[in-house]
Write a protein that holds these residues in place. Structure first.
Motif, mmCIF file in Angstrom:
data_model
loop_
_atom_site.group_PDB
_atom_site.id
_atom_site.type_symbol
_atom_site.label_atom_id
_atom_site.label_comp_id
_atom_site.label_asym_id
_atom_site.label_seq_id
_atom_site.Cartn_x
_atom_site.Cartn_y
_atom_site.Cartn_z
ATOM 1 N N TYR A 9 3.441 3.337 12.645
ATOM 2 C CA TYR A 9 2.400 3.570 12.701
ATOM 3 C C TYR A 9 1.403 2.023 12.601
ATOM 4 C CZ TYR A 9 4.876 7.477 10.659
ATOM 5 O OH TYR A 9 5.560 8.931 10.138
ATOM 6 N N HIS A 10 0.185 2.855 12.552
ATOM 7 C CA HIS A 10 -0.982 1.862 13.418
ATOM 8 C C HIS A 10 -2.014 1.687 12.138
ATOM 9 C CE1 HIS A 10 -1.062 3.276 17.845
ATOM 10 N NE2 HIS A 10 0.350 2.509 17.529
ATOM 11 N N PHE A 30 1.225 -1.285 -0.082
ATOM 12 C CA PHE A 30 -0.169 0.060 -0.240
ATOM 13 C C PHE A 30 0.808 1.562 -0.391
ATOM 14 C CE2 PHE A 30 -2.223 -3.486 1.823
ATOM 15 C CZ PHE A 30 -3.988 -3.301 1.496
ATOM 16 N N TRP A 31 0.408 2.046 -0.513
ATOM 17 C CA TRP A 31 1.308 3.387 -0.680
ATOM 18 C C TRP A 31 0.178 4.422 -1.705
ATOM 19 C CZ3 TRP A 31 2.529 7.318 -4.872
ATOM 20 C CH2 TRP A 31 2.901 7.771 -4.684
ATOM 21 N N SER A 32 0.909 5.920 -0.573
ATOM 22 C CA SER A 32 0.325 7.167 -0.583
ATOM 23 C C SER A 32 1.141 8.316 -0.657
ATOM 24 C CB SER A 32 -0.493 7.354 1.115
ATOM 25 O OG SER A 32 -0.921 9.049 0.632
ATOM 26 N N GLU A 33 0.969 9.075 -1.600
ATOM 27 C CA GLU A 33 1.795 10.393 -2.191
ATOM 28 C C GLU A 33 1.964 11.015 -0.785
ATOM 29 O OE1 GLU A 33 0.559 12.901 -5.219
ATOM 30 O OE2 GLU A 33 0.214 11.294 -6.736
ATOM 31 N N THR A 34 0.479 11.059 0.386
ATOM 32 C CA THR A 34 1.203 12.139 1.419
ATOM 33 C C THR A 34 2.068 11.235 2.120
ATOM 34 O OG1 THR A 34 -1.433 12.322 1.644
ATOM 35 C CG2 THR A 34 0.068 12.649 3.847
ATOM 36 N N LEU A 35 2.433 9.737 2.388
ATOM 37 C CA LEU A 35 3.328 9.731 2.979
ATOM 38 C C LEU A 35 4.753 9.749 2.239
ATOM 39 C CD1 LEU A 35 1.211 5.638 4.223
ATOM 40 C CD2 LEU A 35 2.178 7.427 4.850
ATOM 41 N N ALA A 36 4.804 9.349 1.023
ATOM 42 C CA ALA A 36 5.683 10.027 0.233
ATOM 43 C C ALA A 36 6.873 11.361 0.535
ATOM 44 C CB ALA A 36 5.685 9.741 -1.130
ATOM 45 N N ASP A 37 5.876 12.415 1.097
ATOM 46 C CA ASP A 37 5.887 13.302 1.012
ATOM 47 C C ASP A 37 6.649 13.967 2.675
ATOM 48 O OD1 ASP A 37 5.709 14.426 -1.131
ATOM 49 O OD2 ASP A 37 3.576 14.829 -0.821
ATOM 50 N N LEU A 38 6.341 12.959 3.440
ATOM 51 C CA LEU A 38 6.612 12.962 4.750
ATOM 52 C C LEU A 38 8.357 13.103 5.437
ATOM 53 C CD1 LEU A 38 4.297 10.272 6.986
ATOM 54 C CD2 LEU A 38 4.181 12.822 6.578
ATOM 55 N N PRO A 39 9.049 13.334 5.712
ATOM 56 C CA PRO A 39 10.308 13.411 5.789
ATOM 57 C C PRO A 39 10.578 12.214 6.229
ATOM 58 C CG PRO A 39 8.944 15.271 7.514
ATOM 59 C CD PRO A 39 8.235 14.699 7.268
ATOM 60 N N VAL A 61 -3.618 5.326 8.076
ATOM 61 C CA VAL A 61 -2.553 4.857 8.640
ATOM 62 C C VAL A 61 -3.149 5.660 9.508
ATOM 63 C CG1 VAL A 61 -0.255 5.461 8.234
ATOM 64 C CG2 VAL A 61 -1.671 4.673 6.199
ATOM 65 N N TYR A 62 -2.121 5.912 11.065
ATOM 66 C CA TYR A 62 -2.205 6.371 11.839
ATOM 67 C C TYR A 62 -1.154 6.369 12.590
ATOM 68 C CZ TYR A 62 -7.301 6.883 11.877
ATOM 69 O OH TYR A 62 -9.060 7.050 12.388
ATOM 70 N N ASP A 63 -0.564 7.765 13.503
ATOM 71 C CA ASP A 63 0.568 8.043 14.308
ATOM 72 C C ASP A 63 0.176 8.253 15.231
ATOM 73 O OD1 ASP A 63 2.532 8.929 15.148
ATOM 74 O OD2 ASP A 63 2.559 10.549 13.991
ATOM 75 N N ASP A 64 0.169 7.375 16.286
ATOM 76 C CA ASP A 64 -0.251 6.869 17.287
ATOM 77 C C ASP A 64 -2.120 6.873 17.387
ATOM 78 O OD1 ASP A 64 -0.220 7.241 20.447
ATOM 79 O OD2 ASP A 64 0.209 8.510 20.549
ATOM 80 N N ILE A 65 -2.667 8.139 18.173
ATOM 81 C CA ILE A 65 -4.362 8.345 17.579
ATOM 82 C C ILE A 65 -4.537 9.673 16.076
ATOM 83 C CG2 ILE A 65 -4.073 7.901 20.178
ATOM 84 C CD1 ILE A 65 -4.806 10.717 20.732
ATOM 85 N N ARG A 66 -3.580 9.610 15.589
ATOM 86 C CA ARG A 66 -3.057 11.492 14.574
ATOM 87 C C ARG A 66 -3.929 10.501 13.325
ATOM 88 N NH1 ARG A 66 -0.301 13.844 11.648
ATOM 89 N NH2 ARG A 66 1.706 12.305 11.877
ATOM 90 N N PHE A 67 -4.913 10.810 12.941
ATOM 91 C CA PHE A 67 -4.831 9.790 11.268
ATOM 92 C C PHE A 67 -3.524 11.011 10.439
ATOM 93 C CE2 PHE A 67 -7.181 10.649 7.170
ATOM 94 C CZ PHE A 67 -7.342 9.285 6.687
ATOM 95 N N VAL A 68 -3.900 10.098 9.608
ATOM 96 C CA VAL A 68 -2.194 10.478 8.616
ATOM 97 C C VAL A 68 -2.931 10.309 7.019
ATOM 98 C CG1 VAL A 68 -0.162 9.748 7.705
ATOM 99 C CG2 VAL A 68 -0.539 9.371 10.094
ATOM 100 N N CYS A 69 -3.578 9.367 6.795
ATOM 101 C CA CYS A 69 -3.849 9.321 5.638
ATOM 102 C C CYS A 69 -4.287 8.035 5.106
ATOM 103 C CB CYS A 69 -2.986 9.672 4.161
ATOM 104 S SG CYS A 69 -1.077 8.150 4.606
ATOM 105 N N GLU A 70 -5.108 8.216 3.909
ATOM 106 C CA GLU A 70 -5.202 6.277 4.059
ATOM 107 C C GLU A 70 -4.207 6.535 2.581
ATOM 108 O OE1 GLU A 70 -9.231 6.217 1.698
ATOM 109 O OE2 GLU A 70 -10.201 6.815 3.904
#
Length: 680
Positions: free
Chosen positions: A530-531, A513-522, A545-554
């Motif tokens: 990640y959860h 699985f992949w997303s442009e949001t994940l690719a743009d992370l530092p 995809v969650y960083d702890d309880i913060r939603f990151v992306c689909e």
């Protein structure tokens, strides 16, 4: 006549035992025994002996004593106080308490004797003689003269309401026992108090064998058995019955259900039903059912079943309870099983398996929703109210006639003779439908007798409490909470190269699985954990995809390439991804272009000299070695010899061996010289 004692003059109202004996014309020892028997009210004993109040003596004795003390006032003697015989000097409450605690036979004997004494006194007051009154009492109550006289002495000077308590038999029972060596008694107790529950006769027999060598003294076996039976119950329970029986010796705590508000606490537990069922794929097993119950009303909120207990089944039942109530609890009381301690359920909270919370641990569903998890202790089913519900279900449901042949019993001993799981397994659809019907009966018709229920069904109590607070703001689960409860959870890191997520889905193999949001992370974020939430039943659906309880992306799934069209589309998507980011990078570089500075003459600059490297030194060619004799070689330059002389070999192998050793020696020498010149 003036009477004194050794320590000084006595007042006229107190007499020593010797003085009382003088005036009563009795021996002093008789007076002392009477004082011990409390025949003289108010008599006390000090360091010098008994002191008796004058008013405790008969009136005639008091008169004689006063005449002797005050001879000048015989015509008008001072007033003599009445005797204390009609004043109770005993603790009435203690006497009545002793009477209430006495055996029935002792009470009957005391009642009969008190009635006999009362009738005797009535006869005497009516003018009957002592002998005639005693004869009548003996005929009516079967009380002989000696018993009657002892009873009268015991109650003399006491009110009638205390006579029955005073006349209780004073049996002391056995006060002396045959000798038993203390070490032998300790040995018997130590060996008798075991969970194997060895019979007492066997322990006594072994103790006597042990005592022959140690010189122990034993009474009869009956006496030892009586001593064993008199051991404290706590020692007996701990030694013979075990820790659980000993733990039950202390009164259990009772929960006050009225102190719980509605939806304050939910209780959950699971049970393996004693009925074998068959699933659509042919699997035959006992269903495992997980239920969630509201603590205050005992209402069943949600139920889910499966073959084995697991975290997914627990969360499915919890989601069912949330859907039915649209209210989330403040706390939960959970079983201590692994299916509840799973990190996907209670991650981020301590359990008896997890004493520390790590930063990279996944956050469980209950923790994410702000629900506090409380844990029941192992092997303490009484701590969970749901246990009584399971007993009711086992009684009302498991043994239904429709399950005959599939019911296996709660253990091997209770297994029916016609049980056969392969032949009589119940279809799971029929089992589920009947279970739903029984649960509805429990909620709507079962009249609960527990505290706070008042004989009402759980559903009725639940509705009454809801209606009692019409304006209360109940905490509701969010749509995101309900969606996450449908998904399975994993903890993964991103691929360091392309920021993709890769894991295996049972039955579908490895998925990416992949997303442009994940690719743009530092870049540093790619090392974090990640959860990942995904639906195993729909492997092609995006993961959350969650960083702890913060939603990151689909993140969408990247499928395998199986055609030219798919490969071309992949290239188009890649080009579009690169184009936008390359354009942004180009704009960034133009904002502050990098230029070379104009050269200027340095001030006080140190010249930099760059020299040509020196030519390499040629290595000398090593001189050859010559074999002068078998196994011995000589350096032609220095004349040194090497090796150990060997016996002559046949001519056909001698030349080959010599050539072999020559080559070995030459290579060794060349290596030695090369190493030496390099070091120089």
């Amino acid at each position: 006549m003036k009477l004194t004692r050794q320590s000084g003059e006595l007042t006229p109202q107190m007499l020593t035992s010797a003085q009382a004996a003088y005036w009563l014309e009795k021996h002093e020892s008789t007076i002392r025994r009477a004082c011990i028997a409390e025949k003289y009210p108010g008599a006390i004993k000090d360091a010098n002996g008994w002191i008796i109040p004058l008013i405790a003596l008969p009136v005639a004795v008091q008169q004689r004593y006063m005449e002797a003390q005050y001879p000048t006032q015989i015509a008008a003697p001072p007033a003599i106080l009445p005797p204390l015989v009609d004043k109770p000097l005993l603790d009435a409450d203690a006497l009545h308490l002793a009477y209430r605690r006495s055996p029935i036979k002792s009470k009957e004997r005391a009642d009969n004797l008190a009635a006999a004494v009362a009738d005797f006194e009535d006869l005497r007051a009516a003018g009957a003689s002592k002998g005639n009154a005693a004869a009548q009492i003996k005929a009516a109550y079967q009380v002989d003269n000696a018993t009657l006289w002892r009873a009268r002495l015991r109650i003399e000077g006491q009110p009638r309401e205390l006579w029955t308590a005073l006349l209780l038999p004073r049996y002391k029972g056995r006060t002396k026992e045959a000798e038993l060596t203390p070490d032998a008694w300790d040995w018997i107790k130590s060996h008798y108090l075991n969970t194997s529950e060895t019979p007492a006769c066997v322990i006594i027999k072994e103790a006597k064998k042990e005592g022959r060598a140690r010189g122990w003294i034993f009474p009869s076996e009956k006496t030892i058995t009586r001593k064993i039976n008199s051991l404290p119950a706590t020692q007996y329970l701990l030694g013979r019955k075990g820790v659980e029986a000993f733990d039950a010796a202390y009164p259990a705590a009772e929960r006050d259900y009225l102190s719980y508000s509605l939806h304050n606490t939910w209780v959950s537990d699971g049970r393996n039903f004693d009925v074998f069922c068959v699933w659509p794929d042919g699997t035959i097993a006992r269903p495992f059912i997980v239920a969630w119950v509201e603590m205050r009303t005992r209402k069943i909120l949600g139920v889910r079943g499966g073959i084995h207990p697991n975290a997914a089944l627990t969360l499915a039942a919890f989601r069912s309870a949330l859907e039915n109530t649209q209210i989330k609890p403040q706390r939960t009381l959970l079983d201590n099983g692994r299916e509840y301690a799973a990190k996907s359920v209670t991650g981020g909270q301590k359990t008896r398996y997890r004493f520390q919370i790590k930063e990279d641990d996944p956050i469980g569903a209950l923790t994410r929703m702000g629900v506090v998890a409380d844990w029941s202790r192992p092997y303490r089913g009484q701590e969970k109210p749901i246990e009584s519900f399971w007993k009711w279900v086992a009684y009302q449901f498991d043994k239904l006639p429709m399950f005959q042949g599939a019911y296996c019993g709660k253990d091997t001993a209770s297994k029916p003779s016609d049980f056969d799981a392969q032949k009589n397994a119940i279809p799971i659809e029929i089992f589920s439908g009947k279970l739903a019907e029984i649960l509805d009966v429990f909620n709507r018709e079962h009249k609960h007798r527990g505290r706070g229920m008042n004989g009402k069904p759980p559903q009725q109590v639940y509705e009454e409490l809801i209606q009692a607070e019409p304006l209360k703001e109940w905490p509701h689960p969010s749509a995101e909470d309900m969606r996450l409860l449908q998904l399975e959870q994993r903890v993964l890191t991103l691929n360091n190269k392309d920021a993709s997520i890769r894991f295996k889905i049972p039955g579908y193999g490895e998925a990416r699985f992949w997303s442009e949001t994940l690719a743009d992370l530092p870049m540093a974020a790619r090392a974090k954990k990640y959860h990942i939430f995904h639906n195993s039943a729909l492997p092609d659906s995006p993961v959350l995809v969650y960083d702890d309880i913060r939603f990151v992306c689909e993140a969408s799934r990247i499928g395998l390439i199986g055609s030219k069209e798919a490969a071309a589309q992949h290239c188009i998507n890649k080009a579009a991804f690169k184009k936008t980011r390359a354009a942004g990078f180009k704009t960034l570089k133009k904002a502050a272009p990098v230029c070379l500075p104009t050269p200027a003459a340095p001030v006080f600059a140190v010249p930099v000299v760059i020299e040509k490297p020196a030519a390499l030194v040629a290595l000398p060619i090593p001189t050859p070695l010559v074999e002068t004799s078998p196994g011995v070689f000589t350096d032609t330059a220095t004349g040194e010899s090497f090796g150990i002389s060997k016996a002559e070999k046949p001519a056909d192998t001698q030349a080959a061996e010599a050539e072999k050793y020559r080559l070995i020696a030459q290579r060794r020498e060349a290596a030695r010289l090369e190493k030496r010149f390099k070091a120089a």
